[in-house]
Design a protein around this motif. Sequence first.
Motif, PDB file in Angstrom:
ATOM      1  N   TYR A  29       0.924  -1.211   0.125  1.00  0.00           N
ATOM      2  CA  TYR A  29      -0.018  -0.043   0.171  1.00  0.00           C
ATOM      3  C   TYR A  29       0.898   1.265   0.020  1.00  0.00           C
ATOM      4  O   TYR A  29       1.930   1.419   0.723  1.00  0.00           O
ATOM      5  CB  TYR A  29      -0.744  -0.036   1.061  1.00  0.00           C
ATOM      6  CG  TYR A  29      -1.924  -1.065   1.216  1.00  0.00           C
ATOM      7  CD1 TYR A  29      -2.875  -1.216   0.406  1.00  0.00           C
ATOM      8  CD2 TYR A  29      -1.658  -2.280   2.033  1.00  0.00           C
ATOM      9  CE1 TYR A  29      -3.943  -2.257   0.497  1.00  0.00           C
ATOM     10  CE2 TYR A  29      -2.721  -3.232   2.192  1.00  0.00           C
ATOM     11  CZ  TYR A  29      -3.621  -3.226   1.295  1.00  0.00           C
ATOM     12  OH  TYR A  29      -4.632  -4.290   1.482  1.00  0.00           O
ATOM     13  N   ARG A  30       0.340   2.207  -0.670  1.00  0.00           N
ATOM     14  CA  ARG A  30       1.225   3.445  -0.641  1.00  0.00           C
ATOM     15  C   ARG A  30       0.483   4.691   0.004  1.00  0.00           C
ATOM     16  O   ARG A  30      -0.778   4.964  -0.515  1.00  0.00           O
ATOM     17  CB  ARG A  30       1.321   3.875  -2.293  1.00  0.00           C
ATOM     18  CG  ARG A  30       2.393   2.844  -3.085  1.00  0.00           C
ATOM     19  CD  ARG A  30       2.011   3.238  -4.555  1.00  0.00           C
ATOM     20  NE  ARG A  30       2.927   4.385  -4.872  1.00  0.00           N
ATOM     21  CZ  ARG A  30       2.028   5.133  -5.748  1.00  0.00           C
ATOM     22  NH1 ARG A  30       0.862   4.954  -6.089  1.00  0.00           N
ATOM     23  NH2 ARG A  30       2.491   6.259  -5.870  1.00  0.00           N
ATOM     24  N   VAL A  31       0.866   5.120   1.045  1.00  0.00           N
ATOM     25  CA  VAL A  31       0.381   6.360   1.763  1.00  0.00           C
ATOM     26  C   VAL A  31       1.133   7.454   1.826  1.00  0.00           C
ATOM     27  O   VAL A  31       2.509   7.649   1.947  1.00  0.00           O
ATOM     28  CB  VAL A  31       0.540   5.696   3.280  1.00  0.00           C
ATOM     29  CG1 VAL A  31      -0.195   6.917   4.293  1.00  0.00           C
ATOM     30  CG2 VAL A  31      -0.437   4.357   3.474  1.00  0.00           C
ATOM     31  N   GLY A  32       0.416   8.473   1.093  1.00  0.00           N
ATOM     32  CA  GLY A  32       0.863   9.759   1.015  1.00  0.00           C
ATOM     33  C   GLY A  32       0.720  10.543   2.382  1.00  0.00           C
ATOM     34  O   GLY A  32      -0.296  10.807   2.686  1.00  0.00           O
ATOM     35  N   VAL A  33       1.775  11.111   2.817  1.00  0.00           N
ATOM     36  CA  VAL A  33       1.883  11.830   4.169  1.00  0.00           C
ATOM     37  C   VAL A  33       2.232  13.397   3.919  1.00  0.00           C
ATOM     38  O   VAL A  33       3.303  13.570   3.100  1.00  0.00           O
ATOM     39  CB  VAL A  33       2.938  11.071   5.186  1.00  0.00           C
ATOM     40  CG1 VAL A  33       3.215  11.968   6.290  1.00  0.00           C
ATOM     41  CG2 VAL A  33       2.886   9.665   5.270  1.00  0.00           C
ATOM     42  N   ILE A  34       1.355  13.943   4.247  1.00  0.00           N
ATOM     43  CA  ILE A  34       1.676  15.570   4.074  1.00  0.00           C
ATOM     44  C   ILE A  34       1.840  16.064   5.743  1.00  0.00           C
ATOM     45  O   ILE A  34       0.760  15.734   6.514  1.00  0.00           O
ATOM     46  CB  ILE A  34       0.416  16.329   3.421  1.00  0.00           C
ATOM     47  CG1 ILE A  34       0.015  15.589   2.146  1.00  0.00           C
ATOM     48  CG2 ILE A  34       0.615  17.791   3.380  1.00  0.00           C
ATOM     49  CD1 ILE A  34      -1.039  16.260   1.437  1.00  0.00           C
ATOM     50  N   GLU A  78      -0.415  21.433  -3.279  1.00  0.00           N
ATOM     51  CA  GLU A  78      -0.038  20.667  -4.426  1.00  0.00           C
ATOM     52  C   GLU A  78       0.290  19.127  -4.132  1.00  0.00           C
ATOM     53  O   GLU A  78       0.187  18.236  -4.918  1.00  0.00           O
ATOM     54  CB  GLU A  78       1.323  21.524  -4.855  1.00  0.00           C
ATOM     55  CG  GLU A  78       1.970  20.771  -6.019  1.00  0.00           C
ATOM     56  CD  GLU A  78       3.332  21.676  -6.345  1.00  0.00           C
ATOM     57  OE1 GLU A  78       3.954  21.433  -7.471  1.00  0.00           O
ATOM     58  OE2 GLU A  78       3.553  22.678  -5.689  1.00  0.00           O
ATOM     59  N   ALA A  79       0.988  19.100  -2.930  1.00  0.00           N
ATOM     60  CA  ALA A  79       1.115  17.815  -2.444  1.00  0.00           C
ATOM     61  C   ALA A  79      -0.224  16.843  -2.632  1.00  0.00           C
ATOM     62  O   ALA A  79       0.003  15.649  -3.133  1.00  0.00           O
ATOM     63  CB  ALA A  79       1.959  17.699  -1.091  1.00  0.00           C
ATOM     64  N   ALA A  80      -1.199  17.345  -1.892  1.00  0.00           N
ATOM     65  CA  ALA A  80      -2.464  16.338  -1.983  1.00  0.00           C
ATOM     66  C   ALA A  80      -2.989  16.303  -3.413  1.00  0.00           C
ATOM     67  O   ALA A  80      -3.279  15.067  -3.787  1.00  0.00           O
ATOM     68  CB  ALA A  80      -3.450  17.332  -1.167  1.00  0.00           C
ATOM     69  N   ARG A  81      -2.938  17.067  -4.322  1.00  0.00           N
ATOM     70  CA  ARG A  81      -3.320  17.026  -5.594  1.00  0.00           C
ATOM     71  C   ARG A  81      -2.530  15.817  -6.445  1.00  0.00           C
ATOM     72  O   ARG A  81      -2.888  15.482  -6.988  1.00  0.00           O
ATOM     73  CB  ARG A  81      -3.154  18.494  -6.327  1.00  0.00           C
ATOM     74  CG  ARG A  81      -3.970  18.449  -7.504  1.00  0.00           C
ATOM     75  CD  ARG A  81      -4.060  20.064  -7.859  1.00  0.00           C
ATOM     76  NE  ARG A  81      -4.625  20.887  -7.230  1.00  0.00           N
ATOM     77  CZ  ARG A  81      -3.987  21.713  -6.669  1.00  0.00           C
ATOM     78  NH1 ARG A  81      -2.896  22.049  -6.791  1.00  0.00           N
ATOM     79  NH2 ARG A  81      -4.603  22.636  -5.832  1.00  0.00           N
ATOM     80  N   LYS A  87      -2.837   8.336  -7.638  1.00  0.00           N
ATOM     81  CA  LYS A  87      -3.350   7.259  -7.132  1.00  0.00           C
ATOM     82  C   LYS A  87      -2.760   6.304  -5.980  1.00  0.00           C
ATOM     83  O   LYS A  87      -2.727   5.193  -6.030  1.00  0.00           O
ATOM     84  CB  LYS A  87      -3.797   6.193  -8.299  1.00  0.00           C
ATOM     85  CG  LYS A  87      -4.711   6.800  -9.298  1.00  0.00           C
ATOM     86  CD  LYS A  87      -4.961   5.936 -10.524  1.00  0.00           C
ATOM     87  CE  LYS A  87      -5.723   6.507 -11.397  1.00  0.00           C
ATOM     88  NZ  LYS A  87      -7.076   7.668 -11.057  1.00  0.00           N
ATOM     89  N   VAL A  88      -2.333   7.161  -4.947  1.00  0.00           N
ATOM     90  CA  VAL A  88      -1.889   6.544  -3.772  1.00  0.00           C
ATOM     91  C   VAL A  88      -3.069   6.150  -3.318  1.00  0.00           C
ATOM     92  O   VAL A  88      -4.167   6.494  -3.406  1.00  0.00           O
ATOM     93  CB  VAL A  88      -1.220   7.461  -2.785  1.00  0.00           C
ATOM     94  CG1 VAL A  88       0.155   7.870  -3.366  1.00  0.00           C
ATOM     95  CG2 VAL A  88      -1.929   8.628  -2.444  1.00  0.00           C
ATOM     96  N   ASN A  89      -2.942   5.172  -2.069  1.00  0.00           N
ATOM     97  CA  ASN A  89      -4.275   4.444  -1.448  1.00  0.00           C
ATOM     98  C   ASN A  89      -4.947   5.526  -0.483  1.00  0.00           C
ATOM     99  O   ASN A  89      -6.133   5.194  -0.378  1.00  0.00           O
ATOM    100  CB  ASN A  89      -3.647   3.164  -0.879  1.00  0.00           C
ATOM    101  CG  ASN A  89      -3.342   2.157  -1.574  1.00  0.00           C
ATOM    102  OD1 ASN A  89      -1.885   1.959  -1.983  1.00  0.00           O
ATOM    103  ND2 ASN A  89      -4.072   1.544  -2.299  1.00  0.00           N
ATOM    104  N   ASP A 108     -11.661  12.743  -4.410  1.00  0.00           N
ATOM    105  CA  ASP A 108     -12.078  11.503  -4.016  1.00  0.00           C
ATOM    106  C   ASP A 108     -11.284  10.553  -2.835  1.00  0.00           C
ATOM    107  O   ASP A 108     -11.750   9.957  -2.367  1.00  0.00           O
ATOM    108  CB  ASP A 108     -12.041  10.701  -5.579  1.00  0.00           C
ATOM    109  CG  ASP A 108     -13.203  11.338  -6.437  1.00  0.00           C
ATOM    110  OD1 ASP A 108     -14.211  11.684  -6.082  1.00  0.00           O
ATOM    111  OD2 ASP A 108     -12.462  11.442  -7.555  1.00  0.00           O
ATOM    112  N   ILE A 109      -9.871  10.725  -2.696  1.00  0.00           N
ATOM    113  CA  ILE A 109      -9.238  10.028  -2.009  1.00  0.00           C
ATOM    114  C   ILE A 109      -9.329  10.085  -0.733  1.00  0.00           C
ATOM    115  O   ILE A 109      -9.753  11.181  -0.276  1.00  0.00           O
ATOM    116  CB  ILE A 109      -7.647  10.470  -2.275  1.00  0.00           C
ATOM    117  CG1 ILE A 109      -6.793   9.605  -1.858  1.00  0.00           C
ATOM    118  CG2 ILE A 109      -7.204  11.706  -1.830  1.00  0.00           C
ATOM    119  CD1 ILE A 109      -5.378   9.535  -2.200  1.00  0.00           C
ATOM    120  N   PRO A 110      -9.524   9.117   0.145  1.00  0.00           N
ATOM    121  CA  PRO A 110      -9.532   8.977   1.560  1.00  0.00           C
ATOM    122  C   PRO A 110      -8.297   9.866   2.419  1.00  0.00           C
ATOM    123  O   PRO A 110      -7.271   9.814   1.957  1.00  0.00           O
ATOM    124  CB  PRO A 110      -9.520   7.522   2.099  1.00  0.00           C
ATOM    125  CG  PRO A 110      -9.741   6.865   0.710  1.00  0.00           C
ATOM    126  CD  PRO A 110      -9.396   7.426  -0.326  1.00  0.00           C
TER     127      PRO A 110
END
Length: 324
Positions: A29-34, A78-81, A87-89, A108-110
Amino acid sequence: MNKKISAFLLAIILLAAVPLAEAQQPKVYRVGVITAGGAWYETIDGLRVGLRELGLEEGKQFILIIRDTKGDVKAAEEAARNFEQEKVNLIYTTQSSVTIPAKRATADIPIVFCVGTDPVVLGLVESFAKPGGRLVGVYQPETDLTAKRLEILKEILPKLRRVVTFYVPRNPVAIESSKLAREAARLLGVEFIERHIVSVEELQAGIRALRAGEVDAFFTVSDALTSNQDQLVIDTARVKRLPTMFTNQSSVIKGGLASYSPSRHEVGRLSAKYVQRILTGVKPQDLPVEQVHKIELVINLKTAKQIGLTIPPNVLARADKVIK
């Protein structure tokens, strides 16, 4: 002929085995952390611990893709976009100042959040019990503790007359926190001096320009830019012999005088269950927001001694952690 048939059959078996082998590979799983950086890396460390406790191994079952915005709202958007386009999870945010722009920049992303301001007030969720959207997470009362921090600072310094704070005026969380501090100061008979900044350079110049006797203490409100520069505040305050009250425990460990807050590491650990459940298919709207109730008073006696301050015994007796 038999050799050709055997080779053909072997090729079919090998080709059939490829998707089977791929199916047996565990999903990563790929988790984008901001994050705004600084002390909020403690939250990310707590997340790692929590996921490990839930049986998820970093690098094998999940990876964290970290974007440090250093308190820049546009960088958070910008990071969130980009995370949603990639398409990170899911997206994981470590504080209110990056959660708000992350929500605004995506569709759309959780998003799993850790926020220090009431998420209902911020418009992130409909209610604690029923978030009603794609955002959920942990609420650590930080902004709501602003008045209590000032009260404790007044107990530490009974003769407190003037306190100064620095914050970015376009930060909605800092605006709310400063409002609460202003109201508390009025009730306590303390002059609350607000200095607006828009950059690290302005913060540095403002703190260094404080004259002897101009203020009695430095007080932090909920502002990412100022929090990220806590070492500057600590070092300058020590030279000017100014007591300091922070929103984060790590600032006291670094040399600040006091803080009253939850542990950010523990907040991150608690948030791991939201990440784990959403990654495995649970919808954010089906999970209630959790509130952290354990608040700790941390006091650095070493710093108190360095600036010539004696902590009143009744305050010291209430401290959850004392650094000597």
